[in-house]
Design a protein around this motif. Structure first.
Motif, mmCIF file in Angstrom:
data_model
loop_
_atom_site.group_PDB
_atom_site.id
_atom_site.type_symbol
_atom_site.label_atom_id
_atom_site.label_comp_id
_atom_site.label_asym_id
_atom_site.label_seq_id
_atom_site.Cartn_x
_atom_site.Cartn_y
_atom_site.Cartn_z
ATOM 1 N N PRO A 120 33.404 39.555 41.519
ATOM 2 C CA PRO A 120 32.560 38.627 40.757
ATOM 3 C C PRO A 120 32.285 37.329 41.496
ATOM 4 O O PRO A 120 31.161 36.848 41.513
ATOM 5 C CB PRO A 120 33.366 38.372 39.484
ATOM 6 C CG PRO A 120 34.262 39.548 39.375
ATOM 7 C CD PRO A 120 34.595 39.923 40.785
ATOM 8 N N ALA A 121 33.293 36.769 42.129
ATOM 9 C CA ALA A 121 33.083 35.535 42.865
ATOM 10 C C ALA A 121 32.042 35.758 43.953
ATOM 11 O O ALA A 121 31.160 34.934 44.172
ATOM 12 C CB ALA A 121 34.397 35.067 43.480
ATOM 13 N N PRO B 2 32.309 28.248 40.804
ATOM 14 C CA PRO B 2 32.034 29.450 40.026
ATOM 15 C C PRO B 2 31.266 29.129 38.753
ATOM 16 O O PRO B 2 31.538 28.117 38.098
ATOM 17 C CB PRO B 2 33.423 29.996 39.705
ATOM 18 C CG PRO B 2 34.398 28.925 40.026
ATOM 19 C CD PRO B 2 33.719 27.875 40.827
ATOM 20 N N VAL B 5 29.037 32.837 34.422
ATOM 21 C CA VAL B 5 28.831 34.283 34.606
ATOM 22 C C VAL B 5 29.915 34.859 35.513
ATOM 23 O O VAL B 5 30.503 35.901 35.244
ATOM 24 C CB VAL B 5 27.430 34.569 35.202
ATOM 25 C CG1 VAL B 5 27.295 36.023 35.610
ATOM 26 C CG2 VAL B 5 26.354 34.205 34.190
ATOM 27 N N ASP B 6 30.219 34.141 36.611
ATOM 28 C CA ASP B 6 31.263 34.595 37.527
ATOM 29 C C ASP B 6 32.593 34.726 36.821
ATOM 30 O O ASP B 6 33.313 35.700 36.990
ATOM 31 C CB ASP B 6 31.455 33.598 38.682
ATOM 32 C CG ASP B 6 30.244 33.550 39.581
ATOM 33 O OD1 ASP B 6 29.564 34.571 39.658
ATOM 34 O OD2 ASP B 6 29.999 32.499 40.179
ATOM 35 N N LEU B 9 32.710 37.689 34.579
ATOM 36 C CA LEU B 9 32.827 38.926 35.354
ATOM 37 C C LEU B 9 34.233 39.078 35.915
ATOM 38 O O LEU B 9 34.815 40.158 35.891
ATOM 39 C CB LEU B 9 31.807 38.938 36.486
ATOM 40 C CG LEU B 9 30.425 39.469 36.123
ATOM 41 C CD1 LEU B 9 29.460 39.249 37.258
ATOM 42 C CD2 LEU B 9 30.479 40.945 35.764
#
Lengths: 152, 132
Positions: A120-121, B2, B5-6, B9
């Motif tokens: 994700p990052a 970040p 959304v990050d 996730l």
């Protein structure tokens, strides 16, 4: 915090009808990478690939859209290179780690497994770098567009 | 830095990294359920299941009604779809890359075939490597 980033987001396996040493070299040498590294619709010119194959060494690829609409640079640092078994690198900006494992199947074929962690990052970082939209949907649409262009 | 959304996730991937939690998510995809129903297929104590549910809840993948007596668990599609879409894109990228690599390997080996008896191969790279 570091631990929460360790989740494995992707594991992808493919069997190639080629000896392990050759497949391994393809994943490590610019002269080979230029033939397959870019996604469909993009190419990766040889002069845009930097490989310094040692832990801490640079792995950089500049991928250029076939349509001429732009380019995208991936910057990473190798974590580990164990010839001919394993290559891993971490995206320099995002921390996404990719591990490629090469298994000799004993019949002239080679199984390659890719594992990606900290995804994700990386997702956000890749978007920021490439100037893509910050929205997931538009990113997805972008990728689909690239593929459609490649298929046409 | 970040983005939200990050972080979502991140949390979703961490939650989905565990097989029990993936099974719970798969069960909830068929409809809401209470803890005892969710625990039933697993050889696990209720507190152990509750711990997994708390992780899923924190990740945003599930919600639990605060007031209802049995607090049924509900799957939130949006964060799950976001995580799945990311995975799908990454998978497609590697699939395309490996399709091309497969073609490249075939070409290399076809080129090398006629030169097999002679020891001079046409393989494009013969560089020395120092990483061993």
């Amino acid at each position: 915090m570091a631990e929460s980033r360790q989740s494995e987001a992707l594991r992808y396996t493919r069997i190639f009808d080629a000896p392990r040493e050759l497949v391994f070299r393809c994943m490590l040498e610019p002269e080979h990478l230029t033939h397959f590294w870019g996604p469909v619709g993009m190419s990766t010119p040889l002069d845009g690939i930097t490989v310094d194959p040692r832990p801490g060494g640079v792995f950089e690829t500049v991928m250029v859209a076939d349509s001429g609409s732009g380019s995208y640079t991936m910057r990473a640092v190798y974590d580990e290179i164990v010839e001919p078994e394993r290559i891993s690198w971490t995206d320099a900006g995002s921390g996404m780690r990719s591990v490629s494992a090469f298994v000799d199947l004993g019949d002239g074929r080679t199984e390659v497994t890719i594992e990606q962690r900290n995804a994700p990052a990386a997702f956000g970082e890749e978007q920021a770098r490439a100037g893509f939209s910050s929205s997931l949907d538009r990113f997805s649409a972008y990728v689909k567009g690239v593929h459609a262009a490649g298929a046409a | 830095m970040p983005t939200a959304v990050d972080e979502h996730l991140d949390a979703a991937f961490a939650a989905l990294a565990d097989p029990t939690r993936r099974a719970i998510v798969a069960r909830l995809a068929r409809g809401d359920a209470i803890v005892t129903d969710l625990a039933e297929p697993f050889a696990m104590t209720l507190p152990a299941i509750s711990k997994h549910l708390k992780v899923l809840e924190r990740s945003g993948l599930i919600t639990r009604s605060r007031h209802a007596q049995f607090r049924p668990c509900h799957l939130e599609r949006e964060p799950l779809d976001a995580a799945l879409a990311w995975i799908e894109d990454a998978r497609r990228e590697w699939r395309d890359r490996f399709d091309k690599l497969d073609a490249h390997l075939r070409e290399l080996q076809a080129d090398a075939e006629p030169a097999k008896t002679a020891k001079t191969s046409k393989k494009p790279t013969r560089r020395r490597r120092d990483h061993a």
